[in-house]
Scaffold this motif. Sequence first.
Motif, mmCIF file in Angstrom:
data_model
loop_
_atom_site.group_PDB
_atom_site.id
_atom_site.type_symbol
_atom_site.label_atom_id
_atom_site.label_comp_id
_atom_site.label_asym_id
_atom_site.label_seq_id
_atom_site.Cartn_x
_atom_site.Cartn_y
_atom_site.Cartn_z
ATOM 1 N N ARG A 1 -5.422 -1.510 -14.826
ATOM 2 C CA ARG A 1 -5.520 -1.513 -13.359
ATOM 3 C C ARG A 1 -6.807 -0.842 -12.900
ATOM 4 N N PRO B 1 -7.980 -4.597 -11.462
ATOM 5 C CA PRO B 1 -6.696 -4.558 -10.741
ATOM 6 C C PRO B 1 -6.000 -5.907 -10.677
ATOM 7 N N GLY C 1 -5.040 3.283 -6.119
ATOM 8 C CA GLY C 1 -5.899 2.136 -5.831
ATOM 9 C C GLY C 1 -5.193 1.000 -5.124
ATOM 10 N N LEU C 2 -4.090 1.286 -4.418
ATOM 11 C CA LEU C 2 -3.366 0.240 -3.694
ATOM 12 C C LEU C 2 -4.286 -0.427 -2.672
ATOM 13 N N SER C 3 -4.249 -1.759 -2.622
ATOM 14 C CA SER C 3 -5.137 -2.494 -1.716
ATOM 15 C C SER C 3 -4.395 -3.676 -1.112
ATOM 16 N N GLN C 4 -5.085 -4.375 -0.208
ATOM 17 C CA GLN C 4 -4.485 -5.538 0.431
ATOM 18 C C GLN C 4 -4.143 -6.623 -0.582
ATOM 19 N N ALA C 5 -4.849 -6.656 -1.706
ATOM 20 C CA ALA C 5 -4.555 -7.668 -2.724
ATOM 21 C C ALA C 5 -3.182 -7.460 -3.345
ATOM 22 N N ASP C 6 -2.669 -6.231 -3.283
ATOM 23 C CA ASP C 6 -1.356 -5.945 -3.850
ATOM 24 C C ASP C 6 -0.219 -6.259 -2.884
ATOM 25 N N GLU C 7 -0.542 -6.472 -1.603
ATOM 26 C CA GLU C 7 0.506 -6.583 -0.586
ATOM 27 C C GLU C 7 1.502 -7.704 -0.857
ATOM 28 N N LEU D 1 -0.156 1.478 3.497
ATOM 29 C CA LEU D 1 -1.268 0.529 3.349
ATOM 30 C C LEU D 1 -1.692 0.045 4.729
ATOM 31 N N SER E 1 -0.929 -3.634 6.596
ATOM 32 C CA SER E 1 0.129 -4.411 5.954
ATOM 33 C C SER E 1 1.083 -4.958 7.013
#
Length: 616
Positions: A219, A223, A252-258, A283, A286
């Motif tokens: 990750r 990621p 490293g949570l990001s919009q790609a993980d949403e 986030l 979100s």
Amino acid sequence: MTDTSAAPPAPGGVRPVADWGDLLAAALLGTDRRTPPVAARPGQDPAAALLEAAAISTVQRRAGLRPAAARRGPAPAPADPRPDLPPAARVRLAMLLTERAGSGGGGSRTAPDLAELLPQWLSAANRHGYRAPSALLPALLDAARARTDLRPAALTLAGPRALWLARLNPDWKFALRGGPPAGASEPAAPGAALDAAATQRVWEEGLFAERVALLASLRRRDPAAALALLARTWSTERAEDRLMFLDSLREGLSQADEPFVEQALSDRSRNVRSTAAELLSALPGSALAARMAARSTACVTLRADADRPVLTVAPPASCDSEMERDGVIAKPPSGRGERTWWLGQLVEATPLDAWVERFGGRTPAQVLALPVADDWQAELHAAWGRAAVRQRNADWARALLNTPEGDPSAPPATAPQGAGHPGAGQGGAGAHPGGAPAGGASAARAALGGHLSPTAAGPSWRDPAKLLAVLPAAERAAWVAEFIATHGLSDAFRLLGVCTVPWAEPLGRAVVDALDIARDAGSYPWSFSGVMGLAERCLDPALADRLEVLTAIAEEPRDGAPGAIGYWSEAFQRLVGTLRLRATMQAELAAAPDQPDGAPDPGETEETGGAEASGA
């Protein structure tokens, strides 16, 4: 009836050893009343056969393997290319582990507590990138088994050989369910240099600890690839594993993980759903955060009165299925009203920036200064406090820390320098004569723009320790330093626990000055044993020589407790001795290793001696 059962000889004449419990029962009852669960050799006395079996079982257990039929030996332990500890540091680790096991000497009230220094020694060794000596791995794993706070650092130092040993000894199975902390040296992480096929193989066939380390490592490097790897097996993972894998996305949570995390809101496990909702609420942008903002801002409105604006609160009338899917728990804890409980969860999950926009661009401090109608202030501010911690919002945390009790429209009250503390001598150290120390926390407050204004207890809803953890390290230390300089040590223990180690100079000086004042007040030092223990582990070791003067036995105060000054002298002797030992430990770890990277571990060919807060 007499038990005549006995284990028959195995093929080849090798007798299997009976269960230890059966051996113990036979020994306690006596061989006259119970036949030993082992077959005696021709002419051998049953008691001798029992003792022989017990001796064999003891040797087998101490060897780290359960008694079993002969089988192929384990594969060799994996290599660990990290450098070995310098010789003095290796001896030091053996001493620390021996002290932990209770075989160390000492007992003097002025001697450092070696067991309490082990956590920071491990952290310091890991920062240097060392590996543990092979001969000390069993003792290190035993220490981690006994103290869960040691496990992340101990497993990092032990490296891949810890997993190898854990497969051979069920007492160390905890190592197979854990992994090194994020950002730590990860020699065992299989994702560091694996091709796609090898990565997939480890993910599908590896131990849980290996999979966690792989996901964390991948990750940080890629990621998108890590998320795709997790998504492929998500539906087949166990609930507890899904929870830990989902939590690993926090870094490293990001919009790609949403999209992936949004799907987890419908997971079968309540804990997984709750974690997914927490991640999404933190986030920015979100869909869940937007839904929560719409719900909560409909409940909290700004009413323009004749004199000044007032916040009015209308909690939700029900908790529908959509709210529950977004993480709202419908059933409140005992003693809490349903509507109040739902409101708090909605506000906690709402992006804090939404309130600034909702209330006309007011700053967090200005929002918190608005009066709240109908006694909803404590509930509303408590929810904003939890939101500040969850979202790591320093502006809101700072404003909440400075919110005074009483009239919420009043400006934050600055603690006066030199204000006395009523608890001096009984958990509080009183004030510094003539004000706070020159150049101390007050100067730090000015340097930070005047943000600091700690109050002694603050509103009942506030948790200063959690809010302080959101602030930058320097500001955190300055806030706590001024709190101690003004209010003493009675409420400072948890606050000190969130400060970076070693403590910044103003904070260290404030703690030492407060302890000195408590000594002069004539109280016993054990009223401050918790803070003194933190000082031993967290003060800068460079202060040891400057603190030497406090070890002298001063004149007893007229109204002081009998013998208190002598006890304080011993406490300061222990403090100074511990600081000097920490300085020595730092120097030992900074010394050059006695072998190059990748060289064989001396512990593999010869014997070596020996069997909690962050840096040494």
